[in-house]
Each structure stands twice: as C-alpha cells, then as structure tokens.
Motif scaffolding. Structure first.
Motif, PDB file in Angstrom:
ATOM      1  N   GLY A   8      39.472  24.235  32.656  1.00  0.00           N
ATOM      2  CA  GLY A   8      38.771  25.354  32.057  1.00  0.00           C
ATOM      3  C   GLY A   8      39.608  26.605  32.048  1.00  0.00           C
ATOM      4  O   GLY A   8      40.664  26.676  32.690  1.00  0.00           O
ATOM      5  N   ASP A   9      39.119  27.600  31.312  1.00  0.00           N
ATOM      6  CA  ASP A   9      39.782  28.902  31.322  1.00  0.00           C
ATOM      7  C   ASP A   9      38.771  30.000  31.003  1.00  0.00           C
ATOM      8  O   ASP A   9      37.667  29.728  30.512  1.00  0.00           O
ATOM      9  CB  ASP A   9      40.973  28.959  30.363  1.00  0.00           C
ATOM     10  CG  ASP A   9      40.599  28.721  28.909  1.00  0.00           C
ATOM     11  OD1 ASP A   9      39.464  29.042  28.514  1.00  0.00           O
ATOM     12  OD2 ASP A   9      41.438  28.217  28.151  1.00  0.00           O
ATOM     13  N   LEU A  10      39.159  31.217  31.312  1.00  0.00           N
ATOM     14  CA  LEU A  10      38.333  32.382  31.024  1.00  0.00           C
ATOM     15  C   LEU A  10      38.735  32.952  29.675  1.00  0.00           C
ATOM     16  O   LEU A  10      39.930  33.103  29.387  1.00  0.00           O
ATOM     17  CB  LEU A  10      38.499  33.441  32.113  1.00  0.00           C
ATOM     18  CG  LEU A  10      38.196  32.991  33.538  1.00  0.00           C
ATOM     19  CD1 LEU A  10      38.378  34.158  34.502  1.00  0.00           C
ATOM     20  CD2 LEU A  10      36.780  32.433  33.647  1.00  0.00           C
ATOM     21  N   LYS A  11      37.768  33.273  28.860  1.00  0.00           N
ATOM     22  CA  LYS A  11      38.061  33.817  27.537  1.00  0.00           C
ATOM     23  C   LYS A  11      38.405  35.304  27.631  1.00  0.00           C
ATOM     24  O   LYS A  11      37.744  36.058  28.334  1.00  0.00           O
ATOM     25  CB  LYS A  11      36.850  33.630  26.620  1.00  0.00           C
ATOM     26  CG  LYS A  11      36.577  32.177  26.348  1.00  0.00           C
ATOM     27  CD  LYS A  11      35.314  31.831  25.593  1.00  0.00           C
ATOM     28  CE  LYS A  11      34.525  32.853  24.949  1.00  0.00           C
ATOM     29  NZ  LYS A  11      33.315  32.310  24.287  1.00  0.00           N
ATOM     30  N   GLN A  12      39.445  35.693  26.928  1.00  0.00           N
ATOM     31  CA  GLN A  12      39.846  37.095  26.798  1.00  0.00           C
ATOM     32  C   GLN A  12      40.063  37.774  28.150  1.00  0.00           C
ATOM     33  O   GLN A  12      39.809  38.967  28.307  1.00  0.00           O
ATOM     34  CB  GLN A  12      38.790  37.871  25.998  1.00  0.00           C
ATOM     35  CG  GLN A  12      38.603  37.323  24.584  1.00  0.00           C
ATOM     36  CD  GLN A  12      37.517  38.058  23.823  1.00  0.00           C
ATOM     37  OE1 GLN A  12      36.509  38.473  24.391  1.00  0.00           O
ATOM     38  NE2 GLN A  12      37.724  38.202  22.523  1.00  0.00           N
ATOM     39  N   SER A  13      40.556  37.021  29.119  1.00  0.00           N
ATOM     40  CA  SER A  13      40.731  37.592  30.457  1.00  0.00           C
ATOM     41  C   SER A  13      41.784  38.690  30.480  1.00  0.00           C
ATOM     42  O   SER A  13      41.725  39.605  31.314  1.00  0.00           O
ATOM     43  CB  SER A  13      41.106  36.496  31.458  1.00  0.00           C
ATOM     44  OG  SER A  13      42.354  35.917  31.114  1.00  0.00           O
ATOM     45  N   ARG A  14      42.753  38.618  29.562  1.00  0.00           N
ATOM     46  CA  ARG A  14      43.801  39.639  29.530  1.00  0.00           C
ATOM     47  C   ARG A  14      43.265  41.002  29.114  1.00  0.00           C
ATOM     48  O   ARG A  14      43.924  42.021  29.323  1.00  0.00           O
ATOM     49  CB  ARG A  14      44.926  39.206  28.594  1.00  0.00           C
ATOM     50  CG  ARG A  14      45.697  37.991  29.112  1.00  0.00           C
ATOM     51  CD  ARG A  14      46.836  37.611  28.187  1.00  0.00           C
ATOM     52  NE  ARG A  14      47.541  36.428  28.684  1.00  0.00           N
ATOM     53  CZ  ARG A  14      48.572  35.863  28.080  1.00  0.00           C
ATOM     54  NH1 ARG A  14      49.035  36.385  26.939  1.00  0.00           N
ATOM     55  NH2 ARG A  14      49.148  34.792  28.585  1.00  0.00           N
ATOM     56  N   GLN A  15      42.069  40.992  28.515  1.00  0.00           N
ATOM     57  CA  GLN A  15      41.460  42.247  28.109  1.00  0.00           C
ATOM     58  C   GLN A  15      40.562  42.842  29.193  1.00  0.00           C
ATOM     59  O   GLN A  15      39.966  43.898  28.996  1.00  0.00           O
ATOM     60  CB  GLN A  15      40.653  42.035  26.823  1.00  0.00           C
ATOM     61  CG  GLN A  15      41.507  41.557  25.652  1.00  0.00           C
ATOM     62  CD  GLN A  15      40.671  41.229  24.429  1.00  0.00           C
ATOM     63  OE1 GLN A  15      39.542  41.675  24.292  1.00  0.00           O
ATOM     64  NE2 GLN A  15      41.236  40.429  23.524  1.00  0.00           N
ATOM     65  N   SER A  16      40.465  42.164  30.314  1.00  0.00           N
ATOM     66  CA  SER A  16      39.632  42.660  31.411  1.00  0.00           C
ATOM     67  C   SER A  16      40.167  43.989  31.933  1.00  0.00           C
ATOM     68  O   SER A  16      41.376  44.197  32.039  1.00  0.00           O
ATOM     69  CB  SER A  16      39.608  41.633  32.555  1.00  0.00           C
ATOM     70  OG  SER A  16      38.954  42.169  33.687  1.00  0.00           O
ATOM     71  N   SER A  17      39.265  44.893  32.280  1.00  0.00           N
ATOM     72  CA  SER A  17      39.665  46.196  32.811  1.00  0.00           C
ATOM     73  C   SER A  17      40.188  46.096  34.238  1.00  0.00           C
ATOM     74  O   SER A  17      40.845  47.016  34.726  1.00  0.00           O
ATOM     75  CB  SER A  17      38.481  47.168  32.763  1.00  0.00           C
ATOM     76  OG  SER A  17      37.391  46.660  33.530  1.00  0.00           O
ATOM     77  N   ASP A  18      39.887  44.976  34.909  1.00  0.00           N
ATOM     78  CA  ASP A  18      40.349  44.794  36.289  1.00  0.00           C
ATOM     79  C   ASP A  18      40.686  43.322  36.493  1.00  0.00           C
ATOM     80  O   ASP A  18      39.882  42.549  37.007  1.00  0.00           O
ATOM     81  CB  ASP A  18      39.278  45.250  37.276  1.00  0.00           C
ATOM     82  CG  ASP A  18      39.798  45.349  38.705  1.00  0.00           C
ATOM     83  OD1 ASP A  18      40.847  44.736  38.997  1.00  0.00           O
ATOM     84  OD2 ASP A  18      39.160  46.030  39.526  1.00  0.00           O
ATOM     85  N   ARG A  19      41.881  42.929  36.073  1.00  0.00           N
ATOM     86  CA  ARG A  19      42.275  41.523  36.143  1.00  0.00           C
ATOM     87  C   ARG A  19      42.391  41.040  37.583  1.00  0.00           C
ATOM     88  O   ARG A  19      42.144  39.874  37.878  1.00  0.00           O
ATOM     89  CB  ARG A  19      43.599  41.306  35.411  1.00  0.00           C
ATOM     90  CG  ARG A  19      43.480  41.431  33.898  1.00  0.00           C
ATOM     91  CD  ARG A  19      44.634  40.750  33.208  1.00  0.00           C
ATOM     92  NE  ARG A  19      44.554  39.305  33.331  1.00  0.00           N
ATOM     93  CZ  ARG A  19      45.571  38.498  33.086  1.00  0.00           C
ATOM     94  NH1 ARG A  19      46.747  38.983  32.728  1.00  0.00           N
ATOM     95  NH2 ARG A  19      45.440  37.182  33.218  1.00  0.00           N
ATOM     96  N   LYS A  20      42.778  41.938  38.494  1.00  0.00           N
ATOM     97  CA  LYS A  20      42.888  41.549  39.895  1.00  0.00           C
ATOM     98  C   LYS A  20      41.525  41.138  40.446  1.00  0.00           C
ATOM     99  O   LYS A  20      41.391  40.106  41.101  1.00  0.00           O
ATOM    100  CB  LYS A  20      43.471  42.695  40.720  1.00  0.00           C
ATOM    101  CG  LYS A  20      43.616  42.342  42.195  1.00  0.00           C
ATOM    102  CD  LYS A  20      44.198  43.508  42.993  1.00  0.00           C
ATOM    103  CE  LYS A  20      44.287  43.153  44.485  1.00  0.00           C
ATOM    104  NZ  LYS A  20      44.801  44.293  45.286  1.00  0.00           N
ATOM    105  N   ALA A  21      40.497  41.937  40.167  1.00  0.00           N
ATOM    106  CA  ALA A  21      39.143  41.616  40.634  1.00  0.00           C
ATOM    107  C   ALA A  21      38.650  40.326  39.990  1.00  0.00           C
ATOM    108  O   ALA A  21      37.982  39.511  40.641  1.00  0.00           O
ATOM    109  CB  ALA A  21      38.198  42.774  40.325  1.00  0.00           C
ATOM    110  N   LEU A  22      38.974  40.128  38.720  1.00  0.00           N
ATOM    111  CA  LEU A  22      38.564  38.917  38.018  1.00  0.00           C
ATOM    112  C   LEU A  22      39.207  37.688  38.646  1.00  0.00           C
ATOM    113  O   LEU A  22      38.540  36.677  38.885  1.00  0.00           O
ATOM    114  CB  LEU A  22      38.945  39.023  36.547  1.00  0.00           C
ATOM    115  CG  LEU A  22      38.677  37.799  35.674  1.00  0.00           C
ATOM    116  CD1 LEU A  22      37.205  37.427  35.703  1.00  0.00           C
ATOM    117  CD2 LEU A  22      39.145  38.061  34.240  1.00  0.00           C
ATOM    118  N   GLN A  23      40.515  37.767  38.940  1.00  0.00           N
ATOM    119  CA  GLN A  23      41.186  36.638  39.556  1.00  0.00           C
ATOM    120  C   GLN A  23      40.636  36.362  40.958  1.00  0.00           C
ATOM    121  O   GLN A  23      40.474  35.204  41.347  1.00  0.00           O
ATOM    122  CB  GLN A  23      42.690  36.868  39.621  1.00  0.00           C
ATOM    123  CG  GLN A  23      43.450  35.626  40.103  1.00  0.00           C
ATOM    124  CD  GLN A  23      44.942  35.810  40.075  1.00  0.00           C
ATOM    125  OE1 GLN A  23      45.450  36.708  40.735  1.00  0.00           O
ATOM    126  NE2 GLN A  23      45.650  34.971  39.338  1.00  0.00           N
TER     127      GLN A  23
END
Length: 225
Positions: A8-23
């Motif tokens: 699986g993968d997350l959609k549009q994750s590079r557009q997240s305002s906080d990629r560290k928190a998302l990861q």
C-alpha cells in the motif's frame, strides 16, 4: 504454501504539511498492528520509500480487518491505496524484512494496487484483491465489487462518522459491541451514536466486511499448500 501479501501507499503524501508527523503516524500504525496480529504474520508490516508499506500474512489472518485498521488509523490524511495478493513466495522469508520476500503473492498484490490506481471509481477506491489467473476468478470478481461498493459508501462519511469508524475499528475491529458501549468510550450520548450509526449504515458495512473475510478464509484457507 500460500499467503496474503499486502502492499500500500499514501496518496499525495509529498503534499502533506508535516511529512515527519505523517511518517511517524504510519510507523506507529504498522508497529501497533505487528503486535496485535503477530501470530498471523509470516513477515511483519514495514514502511519503505517513506509513504509505502507492505507485509506478508498467513491465510488465517483477518486481512480485511487489518486493512481497515490501517485505513482508518490514517483517515485524517489524504487517502490510502492498498492491494492484497494471494499466492506463493519463491524466496526466503525474513520475518522482520518483508521487502526481501517475492513471488506470486507480491506480484498479485502489486497488480491489485495498480487496479486501485487505474480504476479508482472517482477517487473513492482504496482496496483491491488479486488471486492470480485461473484461481477462484468468480470469487475474486465478487469480492472486488463488494469492496468497490463499500468504498463508495465509506467515501461519504464525514466528521463524526469518520471518528466513529476510526474509534470502533481501532478498539474493536470487526467485533460487535453495543452502541451504549461505543457512546461511553467516545464520550457521546447514545442517541448521537445511534443517529451516526444509522446514517453511516455502519453495522451493515461491518457485517458485510466480516462475512466477506469469512468466505475468503474458508475458501482460500482450504487451498492446498
């Protein structure tokens, strides 16, 4: 021996305002599921490429429940895509490094993920299943149509409805619990939960999901290894 591979993968994750928190959220979700479902795992869920993940499961795994726990743990994000593949593994299996395993199970999972991407039903599709050519083709078609329809239903859930789905699945999986108990856990009135559950069609969704999973376990669990 046959397995379920999940990619699986997350959609549009590079557009997240906080990629560290998302990861961190993704890593925490994988770690939690590795503990909860460890006896069902041939190789643990792991994150790779920042926003992608994969794992390998025995056929007794509640695979749809696991997918739903991932999806709704991350439902505050931009969306998720997952593919389930049924089949064998042709390499050695390293329990802590599922990325090292390969074979038809993972080929089918990647095919299923591509189907989610290519046939997304107006950006509502999140999950597909692939069993391989000449392998329970009618069951595969039926399961995928059920998943598409349920994704259409779930795509309309908002706010409190999504919060209820997230809480229910993270706390109870597919287990049936009373609305009174859910209300107490979420600090809502029983009437609020009742209204939300009815608007969502929640228990019909849950029962259909659970029955689909039971059929998969019954049919595929009987395949010769």
């Amino acid at each position: 021996m046959q397995y379920y591979a999940l990619v699986g993968d997350l959609k549009q994750s590079r557009q997240s305002s906080d990629r560290k928190a998302l990861q961190e959220l993704l890593l925490g979700t994988m770690n939690s599921l590795n503990i909860r479902y460890t006896e069902h795992m041939a190789a643990l869920l792991m994150v790779n490429s920042g926003d992608a993940f994969q794992g390998l499961f025995f056929l007794d795994a509640p695979i749809l429940e696991i997918c739903d726990r991932i999806r709704y743990a991350l439902s505050s994000q931009n969306g998720i895509r997952m593919g389930i593949g049924f089949g064998s593994i042709e390499t050695a299996i390293e329990r802590k490094q599922s990325i090292l395993a390969d074979g038809p199970a993972f080929w089918n999972a990647r095919y299923a993920l591509a189907q989610v991407q290519d046939h997304d039903y107006y950006n509502t599709r999140t999950l597909a299943l692939r069993m391989g050519e000449n392998c329970h083709e009618q069951l595969e078609t039926l399961v995928n149509q059920v998943l598409v329809l349920q994704d259409q239903v779930a795509s309309k859930w908002k706010n409190t409805q999504l919060e209820l789905a997230r809480h229910y699945l993270s706390s109870h999986g597919y287990e049936r619990v009373s609305q009174t108990q859910v209300a107490k856990e979420m600090k809502l009135s029983t009437q609020q939960v009742n209204t939300t559950v009815q608007a969502m069609g929640w228990f019909a969704f849950l029962d259909t999901r659970k029955e689909t999973e039971r059929v998969l376990q019954t049919v595929l669990g009987g395949v010769d290894s």
